[in-house]
Design an enzyme around this catalytic site. Structure first.
Site, short mmCIF file in Angstrom:
data_model
loop_
_atom_site.label_atom_id
_atom_site.label_comp_id
_atom_site.label_asym_id
_atom_site.label_seq_id
_atom_site.Cartn_x
_atom_site.Cartn_y
_atom_site.Cartn_z
N SER A 1 5.81 128.05 40.04
CA SER A 1 6.45 127.97 38.73
C SER A 1 5.43 128.27 37.65
O SER A 1 4.24 127.93 37.79
CB SER A 1 7.04 126.57 38.50
OG SER A 1 7.53 126.44 37.18
N TYR B 1 6.02 117.60 38.06
CA TYR B 1 6.46 118.93 38.53
C TYR B 1 5.34 119.95 38.34
O TYR B 1 5.02 120.72 39.26
CB TYR B 1 7.71 119.35 37.77
CG TYR B 1 8.28 120.68 38.23
CD1 TYR B 1 8.99 120.77 39.42
CD2 TYR B 1 8.11 121.83 37.47
CE1 TYR B 1 9.52 121.98 39.84
CE2 TYR B 1 8.63 123.04 37.88
CZ TYR B 1 9.33 123.12 39.06
OH TYR B 1 9.84 124.32 39.49
#
Length: 267
Positions: A129, A142
């Protein structure tokens, strides 16, 4: 000869888009899901696999090898979102996220390596990501799990060079998928000192996903990488400003970049 591809988390979102695109290009594609029975109508087989359960990882990979005799490409796509103030995020949820986003992909990689080594060829693509390049407020866990996967890929690549096995990262920005629905949200507590800024940031994150890019852009990028003889270490896929944010982090002083992020999230 058509390449055999295994996509973890291939039943929905980015994984499904990649699988359908590769099927149209005549690849032999297998996807995975923790609950494959929920997806009876798919363009490619969905195998049972939970990245937190090594026995299911081995069973799924053995099924592919028994049916096809080889495994050319692994796409580590299965992952989970998590939001919340770090102080208020339960330790169990932090560990669960790392089990899915970091330890899970490592276990799948370990399970495919013997087959790829025997073939003297293979490609492993880790879906990370853009959030993994920076510590984002209320997405810190995250960011950390995806950043850890980015870094370990760098080490893995060098260890695998002698076996003709390539590995790369593909970091997507915001894409229009159902990821928010499965994300763990630390609750908005009425008496929390973070209630207002966390609530505002949560709304902003959901807006970004809803207005995200078409997942087929990721599928096209993956197809191009598979057909590249020497994949790069890192790829970024998304809107210009999302990719440019990584460049800014590299060139700006830390506090200046931090201020930009805080302004963006209205903190």
């Amino acid at each position: 000869m058509s390449k055999v591809v295994l996509i973890t988390g291939g039943s929905s979102g980015i994984g499904k888009s990649i699988g359908e695109f590769l099927c149209a290009k005549e690849f032999i594609v297998y996807g995975t899901s923790r609950s494959p029975h929920n997806y009876p109508e798919t363009k490619f087989p969905i195998l049972a696999l939970d990245v937190k359960d090594i026995s299911t990882i081995n069973a799924a990979i053995n099924t592919v090898i028994e049916k096809e005799g080889r495994l050319d490409v692994l796409i580590n796509n299965a992952g989970a979102g998590i939001t919340g103030p770090i102080e208020e995020t339960p330790e169990a949820e932090i560990k669960k996220n790392f089990e899915t986003n970091f330890f899970g992909p490592i276990n799948v990689i370990k399970a495919v390596l013997p087959q790829m080594r025997s073939q003297k060829a293979g490609l492993i693509i880790n879906i990370t990501s853009i959030a993994g390049y920076m510590g984002l407020p209320y997405r810190g866990i995250y960011s950390a799990s995806k950043g850890a996967l980015e870094l370990i890929t760098e080490a893995f690549r060098m260890e695998l060079k002698g076996f003709n096995i390539n590995m790369t990262n593909v970091a997507p920005g915001d894409f229009a998928t159902n990821i928010a629905a499965g994300r763990y949200h630390a609750p908005l507590l009425e008496d929390s000192p973070y209630r207002e800024p966390y609530g505002n940031t949560l709304d902003l994150m959901n807006e970004h996903v809803d207005a995200g890019s078409d997942p087929n852009e990721m599928a096209k990028a993956i197809f191009k990488i598979i057909n590249t003889s020497k994949p790069k270490v890192h790829y970024k896929v998304g809107e210009f400003m999302q990719k440019f944010s990584i460049v800014l982090k590299r060139i700006l002083p830390d506090k200046v970049y931090e201020k930009l992020l805080m302004n963006h999230y209205k903190l």
